[in-house]
Design an enzyme around this catalytic site. Structure first.
Site, PDB file in Angstrom:
ATOM      1  CE1 TYR A  54      13.041   3.640  15.996  1.00 41.71           C
ATOM      2  CE2 TYR A  54      14.095   4.045  13.886  1.00 41.71           C
ATOM      3  CZ  TYR A  54      13.113   4.339  14.804  1.00 41.71           C
ATOM      4  OH  TYR A  54      12.200   5.330  14.527  1.00 41.71           O
ATOM      5  N   PRO A  80       3.410   5.023   7.168  1.00 44.85           N
ATOM      6  CG  PRO A  80       4.590   5.343   5.173  1.00 44.85           C
ATOM      7  CD  PRO A  80       4.790   5.087   6.640  1.00 44.85           C
ATOM      8  CG  LEU A  81       2.601   1.598   3.343  1.00 41.47           C
ATOM      9  CD1 LEU A  81       3.564   0.622   2.680  1.00 41.47           C
ATOM     10  CD2 LEU A  81       1.468   1.961   2.391  1.00 41.47           C
TER      11      LEU A  81
END
Length: 327
Positions: free
Chosen positions: A57, A203-204
């Site tokens: 990242y 999860p969204l």
């Protein structure tokens, strides 16, 4: 904040974690370092103790950000990071050679300003390195005290079984949400059988299930979602039906679509711990509110029946990303 245990590992974490990738990578212009630190501190103050990062990242800068921000809270937080890409760059391909795993662990410890990693994931399975060899290498890191638990990310059933037989896997991290339910077919039953926790990322739906993204939304040029078929304009237009479903349920519960999407995930299994990411404190607080929402059996049945009528359009990943999933 309520807590949950990740399978049989004994690793107990806040019921909702924080995915930290977006604080430095993937979703357009990242917030300033000072803003990222404020968000991380706000998460701790709100009871979140489970933070997810990776060498990939940035690469590296995300771990450095967490290392600085979480140093005052080190004994109160659980930090997960990952190994498995060449030089920490996904586009260069995978690398789970033992020497690389050890080097990444040592470098992560320095960047995170700690002497142990709570949860060390293999970011993607490396078909060139037997998974038993990977598990054995992580086992040696555990024996050395550098790692406390190990996990896998986007791994398939066969790889998980082989790895778990050598060194128990504490958690599997994979995408799971109301608009990506593939794990229900084989992964969730396997994790239940083996006592492995599940940590859903995105999860969204990378923001889509919050209702903040419409068919006309324009992403920044460096936004990862530009590369994903599911987020192309025509697919987004079709997929808004799922968001409308969430909005309707949210209105009945005096909640938001994001909170319903997270509450749905939490209701699937007691050992599921979603890690929604955000760069905004108000969204962080909104997400945390999902922990206190109870969906009844009738609610879940209604969601299931309505969602079954919606055909999600667009592949999750382009072929270049999909080919390293689940091998």
């Amino acid at each position: 904040m309520k807590t949950r245990k990740l399978g049989n590992s004994g690793l107990e974490v806040s019921a909702l974690g924080l995915g930290c990738m977006g604080l430095s990578f993937a979703y357009g212009t990242a917030p300033a370092k000072s803003e990222g630190i404020k968000l991380l501190h706000a998460a701790v103050d709100s009871g979140v103790n489970f933070f997810d990062t990776a060498e990939a990242y940035g690469p590296y800068e995300n771990e450095e950000l967490l290392g600085e921000a979480l140093a005052p809270y080190r004994d109160k937080v659980i930090i997960a990071t990952k190994f498995g890409f060449k030089k920490g760059i996904p586009d260069l391909g995978v690398d789970s050679r033992p020497e690389n795993i050890i080097a990444v662990a040592d470098a992560a410890l320095r960047r995170l300003k700690t002497d142990y990693i709570d949860l060390f994931y293999q970011h993607r399975v490396d078909p060139a390195v037997p998974i038993e060899e990977v598990a054995g290498t992580v086992q040696e890191l555990i024996k050395a005290g550098k790692v406390r638990h190990w996990g896998m990310s986007e791994a398939g059933v066969e790889s998980i079984r082989k790895a778990h037989a050598i060194q128990p896997v504490a958690a599997l991290q994979s995408e799971y949400s109301l608009w990506w339910r593939e794990p229900e077919q084989q992964i969730l039953p396997l994790l239940e059988e083996l006592g492995i926790g599940f940590v859903p990322f995105s999860p969204l739906g990378r923001g889509f299930l919050t209702g903040a993204i419409g068919e006309d939304t324009k992403f920044e040029a460096n936004d990862f979602r530009n590369r994903l078929p599911r987020y192309q304009e025509e697919n987004r237009k079709a997929n808004l039906a799922l968001v409308e479903l969430l909005k309707g349920i949210a209105a009945d519960k005096k909640a938001t679509p994001a909170q319903i999407a997270l509450a749905w995930l939490l209701a699937q299994r007691p050992w599921i711990v979603p890690i929604p990411g955000t760069t905004k404190i108000n969204r962080l607080q909104e997400n945390i509110g999902a922990v206190d929402i109870t969906l009844t059996a009738a609610d879940l049945e209604a969601i299931e029946a309505a969602a079954a009528k919606i055909a999600i359009q667009g592949a999750r990943y382009p072929e270049i990303f999909q080919k390293v999933v689940g091998k």
